[in-house]
Design a protein around this motif. Sequence first.
Motif, PDB file in Angstrom:
ATOM      1  N   GLY A 157       0.797  -1.226   0.000  1.00  0.00           N
ATOM      2  CA  GLY A 157       0.000   0.000   0.000  1.00  0.00           C
ATOM      3  C   GLY A 157       0.826   1.271   0.000  1.00  0.00           C
ATOM      4  N   ALA A 158       2.184   1.173   0.061  1.00  0.00           N
ATOM      5  CA  ALA A 158       3.008   2.395   0.075  1.00  0.00           C
ATOM      6  C   ALA A 158       3.144   2.942  -1.327  1.00  0.00           C
ATOM      7  N   LYS A 159       3.016   4.265  -1.464  1.00  0.00           N
ATOM      8  CA  LYS A 159       3.132   4.906  -2.764  1.00  0.00           C
ATOM      9  C   LYS A 159       4.563   4.881  -3.277  1.00  0.00           C
ATOM     10  N   GLU A 160       5.555   4.925  -2.381  1.00  0.00           N
ATOM     11  CA  GLU A 160       6.956   4.910  -2.783  1.00  0.00           C
ATOM     12  C   GLU A 160       7.730   4.049  -1.806  1.00  0.00           C
ATOM     13  N   ARG A 161       8.928   3.687  -2.204  1.00  0.00           N
ATOM     14  CA  ARG A 161       9.749   2.836  -1.334  1.00  0.00           C
ATOM     15  C   ARG A 161      10.164   3.602  -0.079  1.00  0.00           C
ATOM     16  N   GLN A 162       9.816   3.085   1.036  1.00  0.00           N
ATOM     17  CA  GLN A 162      10.224   3.706   2.289  1.00  0.00           C
ATOM     18  C   GLN A 162      11.634   3.231   2.681  1.00  0.00           C
ATOM     19  N   ARG A 163      12.174   3.898   3.675  1.00  0.00           N
ATOM     20  CA  ARG A 163      13.481   3.476   4.197  1.00  0.00           C
ATOM     21  C   ARG A 163      13.281   2.777   5.535  1.00  0.00           C
ATOM     22  N   VAL A 164      14.049   1.735   5.733  1.00  0.00           N
ATOM     23  CA  VAL A 164      14.075   1.043   7.000  1.00  0.00           C
ATOM     24  C   VAL A 164      15.308   1.501   7.754  1.00  0.00           C
ATOM     25  N   VAL A 165      15.160   1.708   9.061  1.00  0.00           N
ATOM     26  CA  VAL A 165      16.256   2.175   9.922  1.00  0.00           C
ATOM     27  C   VAL A 165      16.591   1.058  10.892  1.00  0.00           C
ATOM     28  N   ILE A 166      17.849   0.650  10.870  1.00  0.00           N
ATOM     29  CA  ILE A 166      18.337  -0.424  11.745  1.00  0.00           C
ATOM     30  C   ILE A 166      19.278   0.204  12.761  1.00  0.00           C
ATOM     31  N   GLN A 167      19.062  -0.070  14.049  1.00  0.00           N
ATOM     32  CA  GLN A 167      19.902   0.466  15.127  1.00  0.00           C
ATOM     33  C   GLN A 167      20.359  -0.670  16.025  1.00  0.00           C
TER      34      GLN A 167
END
Length: 483
Positions: A157-167
């Motif tokens: 359902g996302a319009k564009e590729r999101q970013r994932v944040v790894i910590q």
Amino acid sequence: MTAPSSKDGISHGPARRPRRRSLKSTLLWWLLPVLAVVASGGLWLSVRLLDDLANAAYDRSLAGALRAIDLNISTESGGLAVELPYRLLQFFELTASGNVYFRVSTEDNLTEIGNPALPMPEHPLVSGRAEFFNAEYFGEPVRVGVLARRLDPPLYGAKERQRVVIQVAESIESRAGFTRTVLMRAIERDTLQILLSAILLTGGVIIALRPLVRLSEEIDARDPDDLRPVDDSQVPAEVQPLVSAINRHIARHDAQARAQRQFLDDASHQLRTPLTVLKTQVDFALRETDPQAVRQVLQAMHAGVDRSIRMANQMLALARVHDASLAEGGLPFVQTDLAELAGECVRSLLPAARAKRLDYGIEAPGDALWMAGSPVLLREAVLNLLDNAIRYSPEGGMVTLTLLREPGQIVLKVEDSGPGMPVSDIERAGVRFRRGESGKGKPGAGLGLAIAQRIAGLHKGRLVLENREPGPGLRAALIFTGA
């Protein structure tokens, strides 16, 4: 014997000289603090470098954990799925010797897995590049590693590729302990290095200054009349200019002492005979009853006293010239009008010239003849030449002082109509107390030409003697080059 007291009745001892700091203590007071400052700066740089190296080493583990978690993130199902590498995290926790935290979330924080609210850097993240920074997590100092990347495929359902944040974060107890241990070893090493350097530096300063101590002991052990040059073969190059200056000072004192001894020898030799003759004449006058004989003795005594006075004056003038030649920094030369000075000398000896009815005068240009010189010594030289010319010229003779300006030089000539001088006497005219053939039976001490020659040399000039052609007579010339 009582001690001196002041007006208030309180006795005071001799004033104490302020204690001067030695060269050794001065060097150490400058070098040891500088050494400590340099060592402290080196220690500070070592701490900074050690901290960077420790972070670089420990951050490799954080980077490995970030990459391991990143490889286990999946969006194939349309949602965010993470398969945690528990064994890797357990090993990482053992390595860190403390707490380990992790968090995986989308950039909008709508989806989040792991420990919430882990600190984030203040600036935006760059995709694909891991970053590491220090922070606090619930009051505990931690080291945080963070990595952001685009999700592929994107979430459902996302319009564009999101970013994932790894910590991934770990407590810094382990790396702080490591840094503290290495720092203590560095402090121990630098402290030992400072102590050894201070000991070696102190010993080096003492050894380097030992030649000065030997030099001081050598000079203190000398007799008062020992004016030999100081040996500078064993002194450092930096001290050689000082030793050379001391040797020059000793040489001047030696020359002055020799001149004083020579003056005393000459004075005792030249004045002993006139004084003995004078005493004999006085004894004879005391025994004589004939007034005419007493008058003759008094006239002879008068002439003897005149000769003694002239001799003493010339000897003092010669001593003054010698002292001027030894003066440090050279003579105090000033611009002097030689024409005016020569005119004054001619006028001062006019009575003596008139007494012998001489054709006496001066020939000089109308304008001034300026030269750098000592007026006192130049006047002494001119007076000696004129006095010699007057004494040796016969009754009704001629004495003329001539001044000439020639290219690059000034010439002062004194001509007389006396008997002249043989060539052998001209060659040795500057020898003190030497009377030539023409001077036998004449009053004088044989110092006039020697004084004039010395004064000319001090003014970078020369004395030239030659018989007049046609004769008889002598021409004495003072030639000042570059005047």
